[in-house]
Design an enzyme around this catalytic site. Structure first.
Site, PDB file in Angstrom:
ATOM      1  N   ASP A  90      11.868 204.954 -27.325  1.00 32.37           N
ATOM      2  CA  ASP A  90      13.001 205.191 -26.430  1.00 32.37           C
ATOM      3  C   ASP A  90      13.005 204.115 -25.350  1.00 32.37           C
ATOM      4  O   ASP A  90      12.157 204.113 -24.449  1.00 32.37           O
ATOM      5  CB  ASP A  90      12.910 206.580 -25.792  1.00 32.37           C
ATOM      6  CG  ASP A  90      12.988 207.682 -26.826  1.00 32.37           C
ATOM      7  OD1 ASP A  90      13.784 207.551 -27.768  1.00 32.37           O
ATOM      8  OD2 ASP A  90      12.234 208.666 -26.698  1.00 32.37           O
ATOM      9  N   LEU A  91      13.927 203.198 -25.428  1.00 34.15           N
ATOM     10  CA  LEU A  91      13.951 202.030 -24.563  1.00 34.15           C
ATOM     11  C   LEU A  91      13.890 202.416 -23.086  1.00 34.15           C
ATOM     12  O   LEU A  91      14.700 203.206 -22.605  1.00 34.15           O
ATOM     13  CB  LEU A  91      15.221 201.219 -24.833  1.00 34.15           C
ATOM     14  CG  LEU A  91      15.379 199.904 -24.055  1.00 34.15           C
ATOM     15  CD1 LEU A  91      14.285 198.934 -24.431  1.00 34.15           C
ATOM     16  CD2 LEU A  91      16.753 199.313 -24.314  1.00 34.15           C
ATOM     17  N   ASP A  92      12.901 201.850 -22.371  1.00 36.48           N
ATOM     18  CA  ASP A  92      12.748 202.031 -20.920  1.00 36.48           C
ATOM     19  C   ASP A  92      12.590 203.490 -20.511  1.00 36.48           C
ATOM     20  O   ASP A  92      12.915 203.856 -19.373  1.00 36.48           O
ATOM     21  CB  ASP A  92      13.936 201.405 -20.169  1.00 36.48           C
ATOM     22  CG  ASP A  92      13.954 199.888 -20.289  1.00 36.48           C
ATOM     23  OD1 ASP A  92      12.871 199.292 -20.338  1.00 36.48           O
ATOM     24  OD2 ASP A  92      15.050 199.313 -20.347  1.00 36.48           O
ATOM     25  N   GLU A  93      12.104 204.333 -21.400  1.00 33.62           N
ATOM     26  CA  GLU A  93      11.925 205.742 -21.068  1.00 33.62           C
ATOM     27  C   GLU A  93      10.490 206.216 -21.299  1.00 33.62           C
ATOM     28  O   GLU A  93      10.233 207.409 -21.341  1.00 33.62           O
ATOM     29  CB  GLU A  93      12.910 206.599 -21.870  1.00 33.62           C
ATOM     30  CG  GLU A  93      14.366 206.343 -21.526  1.00 33.62           C
ATOM     31  CD  GLU A  93      15.323 207.284 -22.251  1.00 33.62           C
ATOM     32  OE1 GLU A  93      14.836 208.277 -22.834  1.00 33.62           O
ATOM     33  OE2 GLU A  93      16.532 207.031 -22.233  1.00 33.62           O
TER      34      GLU A  93
END
Length: 301
Positions: free
Chosen positions: A243-246
């Site tokens: 999950d990108l940047d999470e």
């Protein structure tokens, strides 16, 4: 006796400094864990240097503990300590643990693109002894920083990554990384990391990004932030997940800005914060101060 004839001062041979190891314990909280750890380490002649613990609920909640201990003959005794920990903690308390000789620095690969502020800051801090890591290599999708990186005596690899298909570049990354690193740092590496790569590489990946995300995504975030009149500029360091940047957050920080500052001023202030936040995250990870628990972290800073 003249000054020139005075006998040299006596020197006393110093005993080598004891080696240190870190022990990370996590699992379900229950009575007796801290006592068991202390008793086991004491039985091997170890001296506890520091101990941090956290429980989100003492009635069977999640328990986390970081212990650093010293021992003169650590390398010889460590296997026996690990075996006893397996018997005592894993079997009796059903706890997970990791044990590491801290005299062996973790090996890190740094990924970068054209922006060099985070990359060069990490290399400088490592050279100054502020980061207890060995930088195995720097990998970049641009050749711009090659000479500066090699000036630190660090191998530099230019691996182009163009277009939507990153499979060839990631295959080359994996070839370079396998068996050579303990974790990866994305120092403003402006490429998407695939889920397959995260799985295949098998080591933690730390990323840094400005705190505007996701409000000002895409190109020119500081110009967009200036247009909106932001009052804070910040940065977040986190572990990379699909999950990108999470992913789980390690460290964050902010500085106040005013209406008088230009977009360039905001970018400069943001770069300062990014350097500081990323260096702290790398330091804490390399010292085994960060424990991941689902999508959040316990940081014994």
């Amino acid at each position: 006796m003249t000054l020139a004839q005075e006998a040299p001062p006596r020197t006393t041979a110093r005993k080598p400094a004891p080696l240190h190891a870190s022990l990370i314990v996590q699992g379900r909280d229950r009575t007796g864990i801290v006592a068991a750890v202390g008793s086991l380490l004491s039985s091997h002649g170890a001296n506890i240097v520091s101990l941090d613990q956290y429980s989100d609920n003492p009635q069977g909640g999640a328990f986390f503990q970081r212990t650093v201990f010293s021992l003169d003959n650590l390398k010889a005794v460590l296997p026996a300590i690990e075996q006893d920990l397996q018997e005592r903690l894993a079997k009796d308390f059903e706890l997970e643990f990791t044990l590491r000789d801290m005299s062996v620095p973790k090996r890190v690969a740094i990924f970068a693109s054209k922006s060099d502020h985070c990359l060069l800051d990490l290399l400088w801090r490592q050279r100054q002894g502020q980061l207890p890591v060995t930088v195995s290599m720097v990998i970049s999708n641009h050749p711009d920083t090659a000479e500066e990186v090699r000036g630190f005596g660090i191998p530099f690899f230019h691996v182009p990554s163009m277009g939507p298909d990153k499979s060839a570049a990631e295959a080359e990354h994996l070839r370079l990384l396998r068996g050579n690193v303990d974790f990866i740092v994305l120092a403003r590496y402006m490429q998407i990391i695939s889920g397959d790569f995260i799985t295949e590489v098998g080591v933690p990946i730390i990323n840094i990004h400005h705190s505007f995300l996701p409000a000002f995504i895409g190109a020119g975030p500081y110009a967009k932030a200036k247009e909106r009149g932001v009052k804070l500029v910040g940065a977040t360091a986190h572990y990379v997940t699909e999950d990108l940047d999470e992913g789980p957050i390690i460290e964050q920080d902010v500085v106040r800005v005013t209406h008088a500052e230009t977009a360039a001023d905001l970018q400069r202030r943001g770069a300062d914060v990014e350097r500081a936040v990323l260096s702290r995250a790398v330091q804490w990870h390399s010292q085994d101060r960060v424990i991941r628990n689902g999508n959040h972290t316990i940081v014994f800073a």
